[in-house]
Enzyme design. Structure first.
Site, PDB file in Angstrom:
ATOM      1  N   LEU A  13      28.682 -26.770  56.113  1.00  0.00           N
ATOM      2  CA  LEU A  13      26.706 -26.435  55.799  1.00  0.00           C
ATOM      3  C   LEU A  13      26.703 -26.239  54.413  1.00  0.00           C
ATOM      4  O   LEU A  13      25.926 -25.544  54.234  1.00  0.00           O
ATOM      5  CB  LEU A  13      26.568 -25.608  56.770  1.00  0.00           C
ATOM      6  CG  LEU A  13      25.111 -25.430  57.323  1.00  0.00           C
ATOM      7  CD1 LEU A  13      24.333 -27.626  57.933  1.00  0.00           C
ATOM      8  CD2 LEU A  13      24.646 -24.891  58.306  1.00  0.00           C
ATOM      9  N   HIS A  14      26.963 -27.358  53.695  1.00  0.00           N
ATOM     10  CA  HIS A  14      26.679 -27.900  52.396  1.00  0.00           C
ATOM     11  C   HIS A  14      25.351 -28.101  52.256  1.00  0.00           C
ATOM     12  O   HIS A  14      24.599 -28.346  52.949  1.00  0.00           O
ATOM     13  CB  HIS A  14      27.712 -28.300  51.536  1.00  0.00           C
ATOM     14  CG  HIS A  14      27.723 -29.372  51.772  1.00  0.00           C
ATOM     15  ND1 HIS A  14      26.927 -30.816  51.022  1.00  0.00           N
ATOM     16  CD2 HIS A  14      28.861 -30.457  52.784  1.00  0.00           C
ATOM     17  CE1 HIS A  14      27.111 -31.862  51.593  1.00  0.00           C
ATOM     18  NE2 HIS A  14      27.648 -32.171  52.451  1.00  0.00           N
ATOM     19  N   ALA A  15      25.100 -28.168  50.497  1.00  0.00           N
ATOM     20  CA  ALA A  15      23.416 -27.995  50.201  1.00  0.00           C
ATOM     21  C   ALA A  15      22.499 -29.512  50.927  1.00  0.00           C
ATOM     22  O   ALA A  15      21.822 -28.802  51.253  1.00  0.00           O
ATOM     23  CB  ALA A  15      23.340 -28.298  48.571  1.00  0.00           C
ATOM     24  N   ALA A  18      22.303 -28.771  54.771  1.00  0.00           N
ATOM     25  CA  ALA A  18      21.270 -27.194  55.344  1.00  0.00           C
ATOM     26  C   ALA A  18      20.022 -27.602  54.235  1.00  0.00           C
ATOM     27  O   ALA A  18      19.350 -27.267  54.822  1.00  0.00           O
ATOM     28  CB  ALA A  18      21.984 -26.008  54.026  1.00  0.00           C
TER      29      ALA A  18
END
Length: 86
Positions: A13-15, A18
């Site tokens: 769940l990176h940028a 997210a």
């Protein structure tokens, strides 16, 4: 209403995912939260979601309370299970 789900996409769940998650959560009137690693965060807060540091295979619980809670939980679980299109 709540549902457990595991992160599917390799980068976690990176940028970008997210951001997609928070944007989707914001579409609902219900209070939406994510519980993972012993922490509870507001699903409508990018900083909250990023602070969890969730990677591939990590489990989280999507919890919603309010008039559209079922739709909110189902939409967010679907987004995660779809791997955010990655």
């Amino acid at each position: 209403m709540e549902k457990n789900v595991n992160i599917k996409n390799a980068s976690g769940l990176h940028a970008r995912p997210a951001g997609m998650f928070v944007k989707k959560a914001a579409e609902f009137k219900s209070i939406v939260e994510v519980i993972a690693k012993g922490k509870t965060v507001n699903a409508k807060s990018i900083m909250g979601i990023m602070s969890l540091g969730l990677g591939q295979g990590d489990e989280l619980t999507v919890v919603a309370k309010g008039e559209d809670e079922e739709a909110a939980v189902n939409a967010l679980v679907e987004l995660i299970e779809g791997g955010f299109g990655e």
